[in-house]
Motif scaffolding. Structure first.
Motif, PDB file in Angstrom:
ATOM      1  N   SER A 118       0.918  -1.117  -0.109  1.00 54.10           N
ATOM      2  CA  SER A 118       0.131   0.060   0.071  1.00 54.10           C
ATOM      3  C   SER A 118       0.917   1.245   0.027  1.00 54.10           C
ATOM      4  CB  SER A 118      -1.020   0.035   1.203  1.00 54.10           C
ATOM      5  OG  SER A 118      -0.361   0.142   2.310  1.00 54.10           O
ATOM      6  N   TYR A 143       0.359   3.656  -3.049  1.00 56.94           N
ATOM      7  CA  TYR A 143      -0.247   5.048  -2.784  1.00 56.94           C
ATOM      8  C   TYR A 143       0.743   6.165  -2.664  1.00 56.94           C
ATOM      9  CZ  TYR A 143      -4.520   2.060  -1.657  1.00 56.94           C
ATOM     10  OH  TYR A 143      -5.725   1.613  -1.620  1.00 56.94           O
ATOM     11  N   PHE A 180      -6.506  -1.906  -4.958  1.00 56.80           N
ATOM     12  CA  PHE A 180      -7.224  -1.374  -3.882  1.00 56.80           C
ATOM     13  C   PHE A 180      -7.830  -2.683  -3.047  1.00 56.80           C
ATOM     14  CE2 PHE A 180     -11.467  -0.004  -2.031  1.00 56.80           C
ATOM     15  CZ  PHE A 180     -10.809   0.654  -0.992  1.00 56.80           C
ATOM     16  N   ASN A 199      -4.764   1.602   4.120  1.00 54.30           N
ATOM     17  CA  ASN A 199      -5.494   1.093   2.674  1.00 54.30           C
ATOM     18  C   ASN A 199      -6.493   2.369   2.334  1.00 54.30           C
ATOM     19  OD1 ASN A 199      -3.836  -0.800   1.094  1.00 54.30           O
ATOM     20  ND2 ASN A 199      -4.157  -2.088   2.987  1.00 54.30           N
ATOM     21  N   LYS A 229      -6.802   6.578  -1.805  1.00 50.56           N
ATOM     22  CA  LYS A 229      -6.227   7.823  -1.891  1.00 50.56           C
ATOM     23  C   LYS A 229      -6.471   7.859  -3.667  1.00 50.56           C
ATOM     24  CE  LYS A 229      -2.965   7.816   1.846  1.00 50.56           C
ATOM     25  NZ  LYS A 229      -2.877   6.420   2.309  1.00 50.56           N
TER      26      LYS A 229
END
Length: 151
Positions: free
Chosen positions: A59, A63, A99, A140, A143
């Motif tokens: 993650s 992100y 995701f 998580n 974003k």
């Protein structure tokens, strides 16, 4: 096409599964036995910790990376899928897949906690694995601003 609100709604609904796991485990009639951490408990704790760590590590890469959609691994895995979509649709689809996969790694820890509780009765390990899953959940947060970035 999915908008950022959908990702956030899915993210906020995610902890509800933990409530279901706790309910199922506690209603199963298994006697709580926290006296020792048996072999099954240790194995399940190790697997849950590993999947949680992988999710947190990935993650931060997903992100925190401006060029995630240009990464060779992503291009290789999604090559056929992306060829059939427009660039914007491909970005959203890849982001959604990443995701949900990262959330799924955390979900594995919670499921392992429930199963080990039903096998061994160790409530402490169950609570540890549920807590790990909630930490993964926090890491998580979707974003979705990476979908709007210029490349």
């Amino acid at each position: 096409m999915m908008n950022p609100t959908f990702f956030k709604l899915l993210w906020f609904a995610f902890p509800l599964t933990k409530l279901v796991y706790v309910y199922v485990a506690l209603k199963s009639g298994v006697a709580v036995n926290n006296a020792e951490f048996g072999q099954i408990t240790v194995i399940f704790l190790a697997l849950g910790t590993l999947t949680s760590a992988v999710s947190i590590f990935l993650s931060t890469k997903v992100y925190g990376n401006r060029e995630i959609f240009d990464h060779p691994l992503i291009k290789t895995v999604y090559r056929r899928f992306v060829e059939q979509l427009t660039e914007e649709e491909a970005k959203r689809a890849i982001f959604f897949n990443l995701f949900t996969t990262l959330l799924g790694f955390g979900e594995t820890a919670a499921l392992l906690g429930m199963v080990q509780f039903m096998m061994s009765g160790n409530l402490y390990a169950f609570a540890i694995l549920i807590a790990m899953d909630l930490v993964v959940w926090g890491f998580n947060y979707p974003k979705t601003d990476i979908l709007e970035r210029e490349y």
